[in-house]
Write an enzyme that holds these catalytic residues in place. Structure first.
Site, PDB file in Angstrom:
ATOM      1  N   TRP A 153       0.833  -1.198   0.000  1.00 41.97           N
ATOM      2  CA  TRP A 153       0.000   0.000   0.000  1.00 41.97           C
ATOM      3  C   TRP A 153       0.868   1.248   0.000  1.00 41.97           C
ATOM      4  O   TRP A 153       0.584   2.221  -0.710  1.00 41.97           O
ATOM      5  CB  TRP A 153      -0.963  -0.031   1.172  1.00 41.97           C
ATOM      6  CG  TRP A 153      -2.057   1.003   1.176  1.00 41.97           C
ATOM      7  CD1 TRP A 153      -2.531   1.653   2.273  1.00 41.97           C
ATOM      8  CD2 TRP A 153      -2.836   1.479   0.074  1.00 41.97           C
ATOM      9  NE1 TRP A 153      -3.550   2.518   1.913  1.00 41.97           N
ATOM     10  CE2 TRP A 153      -3.756   2.422   0.567  1.00 41.97           C
ATOM     11  CE3 TRP A 153      -2.836   1.197  -1.303  1.00 41.97           C
ATOM     12  CZ2 TRP A 153      -4.671   3.100  -0.242  1.00 41.97           C
ATOM     13  CZ3 TRP A 153      -3.740   1.867  -2.118  1.00 41.97           C
ATOM     14  CH2 TRP A 153      -4.641   2.798  -1.594  1.00 41.97           C
ATOM     15  N   ALA A 208      -3.950  -2.046  -3.811  1.00 42.81           N
ATOM     16  CA  ALA A 208      -2.629  -1.659  -4.288  1.00 42.81           C
ATOM     17  C   ALA A 208      -2.280  -2.341  -5.610  1.00 42.81           C
ATOM     18  O   ALA A 208      -1.665  -1.735  -6.492  1.00 42.81           O
ATOM     19  CB  ALA A 208      -1.580  -2.014  -3.230  1.00 42.81           C
ATOM     20  N   GLU A 249      -4.706  -6.860   8.709  1.00 41.43           N
ATOM     21  CA  GLU A 249      -5.065  -5.931   9.782  1.00 41.43           C
ATOM     22  C   GLU A 249      -6.281  -6.404  10.583  1.00 41.43           C
ATOM     23  O   GLU A 249      -6.407  -6.130  11.774  1.00 41.43           O
ATOM     24  CB  GLU A 249      -5.349  -4.543   9.205  1.00 41.43           C
ATOM     25  CG  GLU A 249      -4.125  -3.821   8.670  1.00 41.43           C
ATOM     26  CD  GLU A 249      -3.332  -3.105   9.748  1.00 41.43           C
ATOM     27  OE1 GLU A 249      -3.478  -3.444  10.941  1.00 41.43           O
ATOM     28  OE2 GLU A 249      -2.551  -2.200   9.388  1.00 41.43           O
ATOM     29  N   VAL A 286       0.699  -8.719   6.618  1.00 40.72           N
ATOM     30  CA  VAL A 286      -0.145  -8.474   7.787  1.00 40.72           C
ATOM     31  C   VAL A 286      -1.598  -8.321   7.367  1.00 40.72           C
ATOM     32  O   VAL A 286      -1.927  -7.506   6.508  1.00 40.72           O
ATOM     33  CB  VAL A 286       0.315  -7.207   8.535  1.00 40.72           C
ATOM     34  CG1 VAL A 286      -0.633  -6.886   9.683  1.00 40.72           C
ATOM     35  CG2 VAL A 286       1.736  -7.390   9.053  1.00 40.72           C
ATOM     36  N   LYS A 297     -14.361  -3.214   8.075  1.00 39.20           N
ATOM     37  CA  LYS A 297     -14.542  -3.957   6.820  1.00 39.20           C
ATOM     38  C   LYS A 297     -13.487  -5.050   6.655  1.00 39.20           C
ATOM     39  O   LYS A 297     -13.729  -6.069   6.000  1.00 39.20           O
ATOM     40  CB  LYS A 297     -14.572  -3.007   5.628  1.00 39.20           C
ATOM     41  CG  LYS A 297     -13.358  -2.103   5.464  1.00 39.20           C
ATOM     42  CD  LYS A 297     -12.308  -2.689   4.547  1.00 39.20           C
ATOM     43  CE  LYS A 297     -11.137  -1.736   4.360  1.00 39.20           C
ATOM     44  NZ  LYS A 297     -10.082  -2.283   3.498  1.00 39.20           N
ATOM     45  N   ASP A 357     -15.711   0.447  -0.112  1.00 40.08           N
ATOM     46  CA  ASP A 357     -14.517  -0.114   0.516  1.00 40.08           C
ATOM     47  C   ASP A 357     -14.813  -1.478   1.123  1.00 40.08           C
ATOM     48  O   ASP A 357     -14.001  -2.414   1.048  1.00 40.08           O
ATOM     49  CB  ASP A 357     -14.004   0.852   1.589  1.00 40.08           C
ATOM     50  CG  ASP A 357     -12.503   0.726   1.823  1.00 40.08           C
ATOM     51  OD1 ASP A 357     -11.857  -0.085   1.140  1.00 40.08           O
ATOM     52  OD2 ASP A 357     -11.987   1.438   2.686  1.00 40.08           O
ATOM     53  N   ARG A 409      -6.150  -9.323   1.374  1.00 44.36           N
ATOM     54  CA  ARG A 409      -5.354 -10.195   2.250  1.00 44.36           C
ATOM     55  C   ARG A 409      -6.172 -10.659   3.443  1.00 44.36           C
ATOM     56  O   ARG A 409      -5.930 -11.743   3.978  1.00 44.36           O
ATOM     57  CB  ARG A 409      -4.084  -9.473   2.700  1.00 44.36           C
ATOM     58  CG  ARG A 409      -4.300  -8.270   3.576  1.00 44.36           C
ATOM     59  CD  ARG A 409      -3.014  -7.519   3.852  1.00 44.36           C
ATOM     60  NE  ARG A 409      -2.499  -6.888   2.656  1.00 44.36           N
ATOM     61  CZ  ARG A 409      -1.424  -6.111   2.638  1.00 44.36           C
ATOM     62  NH1 ARG A 409      -0.751  -5.872   3.754  1.00 44.36           N
ATOM     63  NH2 ARG A 409      -1.008  -5.565   1.519  1.00 44.36           N
ATOM     64  N   ASN A 410      -7.145  -9.851   3.892  1.00 46.36           N
ATOM     65  CA  ASN A 410      -7.989 -10.256   5.014  1.00 46.36           C
ATOM     66  C   ASN A 410      -8.927 -11.396   4.608  1.00 46.36           C
ATOM     67  O   ASN A 410      -9.142 -12.336   5.373  1.00 46.36           O
ATOM     68  CB  ASN A 410      -8.783  -9.056   5.523  1.00 46.36           C
ATOM     69  CG  ASN A 410      -7.902  -8.068   6.260  1.00 46.36           C
ATOM     70  OD1 ASN A 410      -7.536  -8.268   7.404  1.00 46.36           O
ATOM     71  ND2 ASN A 410      -7.535  -6.986   5.574  1.00 46.36           N
ATOM     72  N   ARG A 464      14.176  -1.804   6.426  1.00 48.85           N
ATOM     73  CA  ARG A 464      15.388  -2.570   6.088  1.00 48.85           C
ATOM     74  C   ARG A 464      16.317  -1.766   5.182  1.00 48.85           C
ATOM     75  O   ARG A 464      15.899  -1.297   4.121  1.00 48.85           O
ATOM     76  CB  ARG A 464      15.024  -3.894   5.424  1.00 48.85           C
ATOM     77  CG  ARG A 464      14.335  -4.894   6.353  1.00 48.85           C
ATOM     78  CD  ARG A 464      14.279  -6.269   5.722  1.00 48.85           C
ATOM     79  NE  ARG A 464      13.415  -6.285   4.558  1.00 48.85           N
ATOM     80  CZ  ARG A 464      12.140  -6.655   4.579  1.00 48.85           C
ATOM     81  NH1 ARG A 464      11.566  -7.039   5.719  1.00 48.85           N
ATOM     82  NH2 ARG A 464      11.416  -6.656   3.478  1.00 48.85           N
TER      83      ARG A 464
END
Length: 341
Positions: free
Chosen positions: A23, A152, A294, A292, A203, A257, A268-269, A44
């Site tokens: 993102w 993204a 969220e 991750v 969401k 959204d 990803r969720n 990093r």
């Protein structure tokens, strides 16, 4: 609005972006379509060195080339923050306190802060904007949040997308919307920071629920009912926590959204939830995803907040019990079925 000094007219807006994920990368790609200079902080040093040499993120959205004349990567956060007008937070919510632990209020003084984080600060159960106000003294009127519907991956492909920018300061929301709008992005301001921010958090939990049910073998019919019920849960929660007469949850920053996160292959969720529904443990799903989700952290925060509010939120409760109380997904979804209409 304050008149821009003549000597500053035409100069690029200086923006720091904190975070090295997909993102953050997408936001930088969007920003560089306009008259900006981006100072990009990544955790990093090897990523910083790679970007300086090859002009793209080695780990996320690797096909998205970044303009080296407009983007400079940094390993030291102090250097990235120096002299900027905006600071965009794009670190996963659970890692924000650690990422910013060495900063002081002076580092944010006079700067506009934008949260691109769709999660909550764990343990403290705080929205990112509230946390920034509490810890660093950033006024809410100097903050805004970025909401979707926007993935993204589609930004990297330059597919037409829309963003919603929420802030109690509508002039700030409009100003930042202008910085994002380009040939494939339309950004729209809205004067509802809390509504947009909470909806973006919840969401992700709903998307996990959709993934869990898909992993269990439920179909589109059930998911449609669950998502429509989830929108009602969001409305009940917002009406209790932050009522606003002018809020229209059919706006793309809310409903849009929710829909894209609940249904998209890029969510990803949803992916995380699907793995849980198929029998993965939380830890094994997190390891395999290497990203991750969220919603995992958010559901605990929302559940604990709602223990005080007492709003009827059966979808949130089901996901919480599955992820944190190790309840059997099939049993919880069978109970949830009786609450949906």
């Amino acid at each position: 609005m304050t008149e821009i000094p003549a000597f500053k007219k035409g100069l690029p807006t200086q923006i720091a972006v904190l975070g090295g994920g997909s993102w953050a990368t997408a936001i930088i790609k969007i920003l560089t379509e306009n008259n900006v200079k981006v100072k990009w902080w990544l955790r990093r040093k090897s990523d910083v060195d790679f970007i300086k040499k090859y002009n793209h993120n080695p780990s996320y959205l690797t096909d998205a080339l970044l303009n080296p004349r407009k983007v400079k990567a940094y390993y030291k956060m102090y250097d990235a923050l120096y002299g900027v007008d905006y600071v965009i937070l794009a670190v996963p919510a659970a890692f924000v306190p650690d990422a910013l632990k060495n900063l002081t209020r002076n580092h944010f003084a006079g700067k506009k802060v934008v949260s691109a984080i769709k999660g909550m600060i764990p343990d403290e159960n705080m929205l990112v904007t509230d946390w920034m106000e509490k810890v660093f003294g950033v006024p809410l009127t100097q903050m805004c949040v970025i909401a979707g519907p926007c993935h993204a991956e589609e930004v990297a492909l330059e597919k037409q997308s829309y963003l919603t920018i929420g802030s109690p300061n509508i002039n700030l929301a409009q100003e930042f919307s202008n910085l994002l709008s380009c040939r494939y992005i339309q950004a729209n301001p809205i004067a509802d920071l809390y509504g947009v921010e909470y909806c973006a958090v919840i969401k992700n939990i709903v998307a996990m629920a959709c993934g869990i049910t898909h992993g269990l073998g439920f179909g589109d019919n059930f998911q449609a009912v669950m998502v429509s019920n989830a929108m009602q849960e969001i409305k009940r929660f917002l009406d209790y926590a932050y009522p606003q007469a002018s809020r229209d949850l059919n706006n793309s920053g809310y409903l849009g959204d929710l829909l894209v996160t609940a249904y998209s292959q890029f969510s990803r969720n949803r992916t995380f939830g699907n793995m849980i529904g198929r029998g993965y443990s939380v830890k094994s799903a997190q390891i395999e995803m290497n990203m991750v989700a969220e919603g995992y952290y958010a559901v605990k925060s929302i559940h604990q907040i709602n223990e005080k509010y007492g709003v009827d939120m059966p979808i949130i409760d089901a996901v919480y019990r599955i992820l944190y109380e190790k309840a059997a997904p099939v049993a919880e979804i069978n109970i949830l079925k009786t609450h949906l209409k």
